[in-house]
Write an enzyme that holds these catalytic residues in place. Sequence first.
Site, PDB file in Angstrom:
ATOM      1  N   LYS A 171      -6.666  31.121  33.955  1.00 54.30           N
ATOM      2  CA  LYS A 171      -5.532  30.433  34.207  1.00 54.30           C
ATOM      3  C   LYS A 171      -5.370  29.942  35.515  1.00 54.30           C
ATOM      4  O   LYS A 171      -5.028  28.677  35.956  1.00 54.30           O
ATOM      5  CB  LYS A 171      -4.189  31.284  33.682  1.00 54.30           C
ATOM      6  CG  LYS A 171      -4.054  31.395  32.316  1.00 54.30           C
ATOM      7  CD  LYS A 171      -2.790  32.061  31.807  1.00 54.30           C
ATOM      8  CE  LYS A 171      -2.422  31.920  30.460  1.00 54.30           C
ATOM      9  NZ  LYS A 171      -1.058  32.589  30.224  1.00 54.30           N
TER      10      LYS A 171
ATOM     11  N   LYS B  58       7.915  32.641  26.797  1.00 51.45           N
ATOM     12  CA  LYS B  58       8.895  33.472  27.317  1.00 51.45           C
ATOM     13  C   LYS B  58       8.938  33.101  28.885  1.00 51.45           C
ATOM     14  O   LYS B  58      10.436  33.116  28.994  1.00 51.45           O
ATOM     15  CB  LYS B  58       7.888  34.803  27.333  1.00 51.45           C
ATOM     16  CG  LYS B  58       9.021  36.123  27.865  1.00 51.45           C
ATOM     17  CD  LYS B  58       8.331  37.285  28.161  1.00 51.45           C
ATOM     18  CE  LYS B  58       7.772  38.254  26.777  1.00 51.45           C
ATOM     19  NZ  LYS B  58       7.205  39.118  27.106  1.00 51.45           N
TER      20      LYS B  58
ATOM     21  N   GLU C  94      -7.112  41.386  22.537  1.00 43.64           N
ATOM     22  CA  GLU C  94      -6.326  41.067  23.724  1.00 43.64           C
ATOM     23  C   GLU C  94      -5.581  42.605  23.994  1.00 43.64           C
ATOM     24  O   GLU C  94      -5.344  42.771  25.044  1.00 43.64           O
ATOM     25  CB  GLU C  94      -5.157  39.996  23.498  1.00 43.64           C
ATOM     26  CG  GLU C  94      -4.610  39.672  24.919  1.00 43.64           C
ATOM     27  CD  GLU C  94      -3.494  38.566  24.526  1.00 43.64           C
ATOM     28  OE1 GLU C  94      -4.158  37.491  25.043  1.00 43.64           O
ATOM     29  OE2 GLU C  94      -2.639  38.871  24.413  1.00 43.64           O
TER      30      GLU C  94
ATOM     31  N   HIS D 271     -20.867  32.538   1.198  1.00 45.58           N
ATOM     32  CA  HIS D 271     -22.071  31.558   1.475  1.00 45.58           C
ATOM     33  C   HIS D 271     -21.849  31.257   2.971  1.00 45.58           C
ATOM     34  O   HIS D 271     -22.500  30.216   3.017  1.00 45.58           O
ATOM     35  CB  HIS D 271     -21.586  30.302   0.589  1.00 45.58           C
ATOM     36  CG  HIS D 271     -21.555  30.890  -0.898  1.00 45.58           C
ATOM     37  ND1 HIS D 271     -22.580  30.550  -1.713  1.00 45.58           N
ATOM     38  CD2 HIS D 271     -20.530  31.236  -1.697  1.00 45.58           C
ATOM     39  CE1 HIS D 271     -22.533  31.009  -2.970  1.00 45.58           C
ATOM     40  NE2 HIS D 271     -21.042  31.468  -3.014  1.00 45.58           N
TER      41      HIS D 271
ATOM     42  N   GLY E  60       3.555  39.039  23.440  1.00 43.68           N
ATOM     43  CA  GLY E  60       3.623  37.966  22.430  1.00 43.68           C
ATOM     44  C   GLY E  60       2.734  38.099  21.389  1.00 43.68           C
ATOM     45  O   GLY E  60       3.204  37.785  20.234  1.00 43.68           O
ATOM     46  N   ARG E  61       1.806  38.840  21.514  1.00 42.99           N
ATOM     47  CA  ARG E  61       0.857  39.123  20.277  1.00 42.99           C
ATOM     48  C   ARG E  61       1.540  40.113  19.137  1.00 42.99           C
ATOM     49  O   ARG E  61       1.073  40.321  18.008  1.00 42.99           O
ATOM     50  CB  ARG E  61      -0.546  39.956  20.386  1.00 42.99           C
ATOM     51  CG  ARG E  61      -0.498  41.276  21.341  1.00 42.99           C
ATOM     52  CD  ARG E  61      -1.934  41.353  21.743  1.00 42.99           C
ATOM     53  NE  ARG E  61      -1.864  42.501  22.588  1.00 42.99           N
ATOM     54  CZ  ARG E  61      -1.431  42.502  24.136  1.00 42.99           C
ATOM     55  NH1 ARG E  61      -1.225  41.379  24.572  1.00 42.99           N
ATOM     56  NH2 ARG E  61      -1.663  43.389  24.635  1.00 42.99           N
TER      57      ARG E  61
END
Length: 561
Positions: free
Chosen positions: A516, A218, A365, A396, A279-280
């Site tokens: 970040k 973005k 998030e 398993h 974004g998600r």
Amino acid sequence: MSAAAAIATGRPTGNLVSRGTWKALLAHHVHIGGQHLRELFAADPQRGTRFTLEAAGLYLDYSKNRIDADTLRLLVALAHDCDLPGRTAAMFRGELVNGSEKRAALHTALRAPASERILLDGVNVVEEVHATLNRMAALAGKIRSGQWLGHTGKRIRNVVNIGIGGSDLGPVMAYEALRHYSAETLRLRFVSNVDGTDLIEATRDLEPEETLFIVCSKSFKTLETLTNAHAARAWSLEKLGDERSIARHFVAVSSNADAVAKFGIAPANLFPMWDWVGGRYSMDSAIGLSTMIAIGDAHFRELLHGMRAMDEHFCTAALANNMPALLGLLSIWNNNFLGCTTLAVLPYDQYLKRFPAYLQQLTMESNGKHVTLEGLPVTQCTSPIVWGEQGTNGQHSFYQLLHQGTPLVACDFIGFCQTLNPLGTQHDLLMANLFAQTEALAFGRTADEVRAEGIAAVLVPHRVFEGNRPTNTVLAERLTPFTLGALVVLYEHSVFTQGVIWDIDSFDQWGVELGKVLAQRTAAELAIVREPALAHDSSTNALIRRYRARRHADPPTKRSV
């Protein structure tokens, strides 16, 4: 948003645990908490068909939750008390429901029909959405038909999506889920990790002349994405040699036109990313360009139709019969009242192998928050930890813990009545496992039942299954683009429902920022040739010094091809 502002907008305020509806659920839990699913099913022979819902092509069986009719009534009362219908309407209208970032969360407009009008700052965003969809369709059509040629005149045969977070998890999940519908003439790859191995392995067997990169960011400043994009640019130019080739081998999804142009991407190949799409929640925006290239415009629009169908159900169905709302409320019950702080998502379809990872970001998030909209500490556990694995693989691996472990884990099973790839009786066996697992988790096996099988007394405790472990089962006819769209939005609105109850902002993500910022500072320190002055804690300082001393000690040998 302050409490005064919340009151002015009509949004309910106050500590969640002080609400009468919350206290009523606590009192109810004392009554029902000790009951076993065996008892609940025995008391209601119709339970297995009564506690079900159908919407947008999905069938939800929630009967194997530790609930009764009173639980549902009280959960619905809580949702009304927290004004879930009003908050839903506000989101769909484009109000600033993302309070900390002062933004709308209008991802629902991405699947609105062209005839609909949704105004944001006086602009009908639906027109912008459909204009972008048409541009995406034009590009996808050219690539799929072979009309789009690379710089040397060769057809594009490889598409590499470069993004991270929602700019990667959504597209890669959708591609894997819908591979049955993908063009066989195209290879799609996805690069997200800043680890150079990700890009190197994704491009190792590709030819730059036949490869198109989609850079999704973005801001066009995301460190991981831009680092990978510049590395891909260098890889492409090493063979093509001409800066002008970038315009034929790179397109972008971004809101930063200047940065995109500086990179060398033609303005005609820039697709917008709007502030009102997180974004998600963006896989159905231009972030889904790789999906459209893979499956084609018609199938992509079918995906949007499935999403829209679930949107309409969520907006119109009464809460007692509202699939996303009930799924969210059941998660509240399992998490805050039964102590299920994790949710296992278990799709019994190989194509959905990335769906649990997609839901990890969507859920954690969105709702991994520690303060309310007013900035006050939350008074209860928020987002569950989401994890999972597809099909019988998980059986398993970690199902031992689901059945006999001490943590109580809520589970969502997803299955399909028809397989896209018939092979003997394998689909019957796959679905038999799904049904058997939900039955075993619900009802278990008592010590008396174990002894009746002739098991030695010393082994009886080891062979007992407690059961009484909550599960939901979602069934659909087959995995189509429409079905995938409905499934994604089912969870989108379930997550939103939970956020409304907890009174948190499900649309910001400040929790990703600190790491970040510190990473950029540390990266600058690592780039200094001489020993930098370090001002971290003693552990971080020591780790940085050890890394700097050893990073060039033993250069790796080049892997032979």
